[in-house]
Design a protein around this motif. Structure first.
Motif, PDB file in Angstrom:
ATOM      1  N   GLN A  35       0.855  -1.183   0.000  1.00 44.59           N
ATOM      2  CA  GLN A  35       0.000   0.000   0.000  1.00 44.59           C
ATOM      3  C   GLN A  35       0.895   1.238   0.000  1.00 44.59           C
ATOM      4  OE1 GLN A  35      -2.661   0.394   3.283  1.00 44.59           O
ATOM      5  NE2 GLN A  35      -3.406   2.375   2.600  1.00 44.59           N
ATOM      6  N   THR A  36       0.493   2.226  -0.749  1.00 44.43           N
ATOM      7  CA  THR A  36       1.303   3.418  -0.939  1.00 44.43           C
ATOM      8  C   THR A  36       0.540   4.655  -0.501  1.00 44.43           C
ATOM      9  OG1 THR A  36       2.372   2.360  -2.829  1.00 44.43           O
ATOM     10  CG2 THR A  36       2.557   4.743  -2.693  1.00 44.43           C
ATOM     11  N   CYS A  37       1.251   5.572   0.135  1.00 37.82           N
ATOM     12  CA  CYS A  37       0.666   6.852   0.531  1.00 37.82           C
ATOM     13  C   CYS A  37       1.492   7.963  -0.102  1.00 37.82           C
ATOM     14  CB  CYS A  37       0.665   7.004   2.046  1.00 37.82           C
ATOM     15  SG  CYS A  37       0.006   8.598   2.602  1.00 37.82           S
ATOM     16  N   TYR A  38       0.871   8.745  -0.953  1.00 40.09           N
ATOM     17  CA  TYR A  38       1.524   9.902  -1.568  1.00 40.09           C
ATOM     18  C   TYR A  38       0.993  11.163  -0.902  1.00 40.09           C
ATOM     19  CZ  TYR A  38       3.871   7.739  -5.539  1.00 40.09           C
ATOM     20  OH  TYR A  38       4.725   7.032  -6.326  1.00 40.09           O
ATOM     21  N   ILE A  39       1.891  11.948  -0.374  1.00 41.45           N
ATOM     22  CA  ILE A  39       1.540  13.252   0.177  1.00 41.45           C
ATOM     23  C   ILE A  39       2.202  14.273  -0.728  1.00 41.45           C
ATOM     24  CG2 ILE A  39       1.729  14.789   2.157  1.00 41.45           C
ATOM     25  CD1 ILE A  39       1.820  12.252   3.913  1.00 41.45           C
ATOM     26  N   ARG A  40       1.401  15.121  -1.333  1.00 40.31           N
ATOM     27  CA  ARG A  40       1.954  15.990  -2.373  1.00 40.31           C
ATOM     28  C   ARG A  40       1.366  17.389  -2.312  1.00 40.31           C
ATOM     29  NH1 ARG A  40      -1.319  16.249  -7.102  1.00 40.31           N
ATOM     30  NH2 ARG A  40      -3.256  15.159  -6.850  1.00 40.31           N
ATOM     31  N   PRO A  41       2.119  18.339  -2.880  1.00 36.98           N
ATOM     32  CA  PRO A  41       1.558  19.681  -3.023  1.00 36.98           C
ATOM     33  C   PRO A  41       0.623  19.711  -4.230  1.00 36.98           C
ATOM     34  CG  PRO A  41       3.735  19.642  -3.954  1.00 36.98           C
ATOM     35  CD  PRO A  41       3.489  18.282  -3.361  1.00 36.98           C
ATOM     36  N   ARG A  42      -0.104  20.780  -4.354  1.00 38.36           N
ATOM     37  CA  ARG A  42      -0.984  20.955  -5.511  1.00 38.36           C
ATOM     38  C   ARG A  42      -0.151  21.067  -6.785  1.00 38.36           C
ATOM     39  NH1 ARG A  42      -5.255  25.841  -6.357  1.00 38.36           N
ATOM     40  NH2 ARG A  42      -6.440  24.844  -8.007  1.00 38.36           N
ATOM     41  N   PHE A  43      -0.710  20.648  -7.894  1.00 33.73           N
ATOM     42  CA  PHE A  43      -0.104  20.758  -9.228  1.00 33.73           C
ATOM     43  C   PHE A  43       1.104  19.860  -9.436  1.00 33.73           C
ATOM     44  CE2 PHE A  43      -1.846  25.167  -8.619  1.00 33.73           C
ATOM     45  CZ  PHE A  43      -2.982  24.945  -9.368  1.00 33.73           C
ATOM     46  N   GLN A  44       1.202  18.770  -8.720  1.00 36.20           N
ATOM     47  CA  GLN A  44       2.277  17.824  -8.981  1.00 36.20           C
ATOM     48  C   GLN A  44       1.679  16.684  -9.802  1.00 36.20           C
ATOM     49  OE1 GLN A  44       4.626  17.047  -5.591  1.00 36.20           O
ATOM     50  NE2 GLN A  44       6.108  15.833  -6.691  1.00 36.20           N
ATOM     51  N   HIS A  45       1.574  16.923 -11.102  1.00 36.34           N
ATOM     52  CA  HIS A  45       0.853  16.023 -11.999  1.00 36.34           C
ATOM     53  C   HIS A  45       1.531  14.674 -12.165  1.00 36.34           C
ATOM     54  CE1 HIS A  45      -1.970  19.155 -12.883  1.00 36.34           C
ATOM     55  NE2 HIS A  45      -0.987  19.970 -13.197  1.00 36.34           N
ATOM     56  N   LEU A  46       2.848  14.619 -12.086  1.00 38.12           N
ATOM     57  CA  LEU A  46       3.547  13.350 -12.246  1.00 38.12           C
ATOM     58  C   LEU A  46       3.126  12.373 -11.152  1.00 38.12           C
ATOM     59  CD1 LEU A  46       5.599  11.695 -13.792  1.00 38.12           C
ATOM     60  CD2 LEU A  46       7.393  12.699 -12.392  1.00 38.12           C
ATOM     61  N   THR A  47       3.015  12.862  -9.934  1.00 38.48           N
ATOM     62  CA  THR A  47       2.577  12.010  -8.835  1.00 38.48           C
ATOM     63  C   THR A  47       1.161  11.516  -9.073  1.00 38.48           C
ATOM     64  OG1 THR A  47       4.009  13.149  -7.282  1.00 38.48           O
ATOM     65  CG2 THR A  47       2.190  11.911  -6.345  1.00 38.48           C
ATOM     66  N   LYS A  48       0.308  12.385  -9.569  1.00 39.44           N
ATOM     67  CA  LYS A  48      -1.075  12.008  -9.861  1.00 39.44           C
ATOM     68  C   LYS A  48      -1.113  10.875 -10.878  1.00 39.44           C
ATOM     69  CE  LYS A  48      -5.461  14.354 -10.588  1.00 39.44           C
ATOM     70  NZ  LYS A  48      -6.093  15.636 -10.882  1.00 39.44           N
ATOM     71  N   SER A  49      -0.263  10.944 -11.881  1.00 35.47           N
ATOM     72  CA  SER A  49      -0.179   9.907 -12.896  1.00 35.47           C
ATOM     73  C   SER A  49       0.335   8.599 -12.299  1.00 35.47           C
ATOM     74  CB  SER A  49       0.748  10.368 -14.028  1.00 35.47           C
ATOM     75  OG  SER A  49       0.957   9.332 -14.945  1.00 35.47           O
ATOM     76  N   ARG A  50       1.356   8.684 -11.456  1.00 35.53           N
ATOM     77  CA  ARG A  50       1.890   7.477 -10.810  1.00 35.53           C
ATOM     78  C   ARG A  50       0.838   6.822  -9.941  1.00 35.53           C
ATOM     79  NH1 ARG A  50       7.494  10.068  -9.095  1.00 35.53           N
ATOM     80  NH2 ARG A  50       8.597   9.793 -11.051  1.00 35.53           N
ATOM     81  N   CYS A  51       0.086   7.615  -9.208  1.00 31.94           N
ATOM     82  CA  CYS A  51      -0.963   7.072  -8.352  1.00 31.94           C
ATOM     83  C   CYS A  51      -2.010   6.351  -9.185  1.00 31.94           C
ATOM     84  CB  CYS A  51      -1.608   8.166  -7.520  1.00 31.94           C
ATOM     85  SG  CYS A  51      -0.520   8.830  -6.253  1.00 31.94           S
ATOM     86  N   SER A  52      -2.356   6.909 -10.311  1.00 36.51           N
ATOM     87  CA  SER A  52      -3.332   6.276 -11.201  1.00 36.51           C
ATOM     88  C   SER A  52      -2.801   4.941 -11.717  1.00 36.51           C
ATOM     89  CB  SER A  52      -3.650   7.187 -12.386  1.00 36.51           C
ATOM     90  OG  SER A  52      -4.273   8.360 -11.949  1.00 36.51           O
ATOM     91  N   GLN A  53      -1.519   4.897 -12.063  1.00 32.02           N
ATOM     92  CA  GLN A  53      -0.913   3.649 -12.542  1.00 32.02           C
ATOM     93  C   GLN A  53      -0.895   2.587 -11.443  1.00 32.02           C
ATOM     94  OE1 GLN A  53       2.887   4.952 -13.958  1.00 32.02           O
ATOM     95  NE2 GLN A  53       2.110   5.546 -15.952  1.00 32.02           N
TER      96      GLN A  53
END
Length: 80
Positions: A14-32
């Motif tokens: 299980q993965t937890c990503y904590i990110r600032p706004r507008f970090q699109h690469l992380t959003k893409s990784r989370c989707s994958q």
């Protein structure tokens, strides 16, 4: 398996990503990861910048303190 991962069966915890706004690469990784069947928790802090949790000048902000409380809670939950 997932198409974005080249059809590989991944064994990722299980993965937890904590990110600032507008970090699109992380959003893409989370989707994958989600597509590959990995449980993903994403926490977004609007108005924060990249690496906000590592900058001494931002250490006293409520968002930075919350980041570490959330990270510690995730670790505690999954390491027991």
């Amino acid at each position: 398996s997932c198409d974005a991962c080249g059809g590989l069966r991944l064994r990722i915890p299980q993965t937890c990503y904590i990110r600032p706004r507008f970090q699109h690469l992380t959003k893409s990784r989370c989707s994958q990861l989600d597509e590959a069947g990995v449980e993903v928790t994403t926490v977004q802090y609007n108005g924060m910048i990249h690496d906000f949790g590592l900058l001494n000048g931002l250490a006293e902000l409520p968002e930075t303190r919350s980041l570490f409380v959330q990270a510690a809670a995730q670790l505690k939950k999954h390491l027991q």
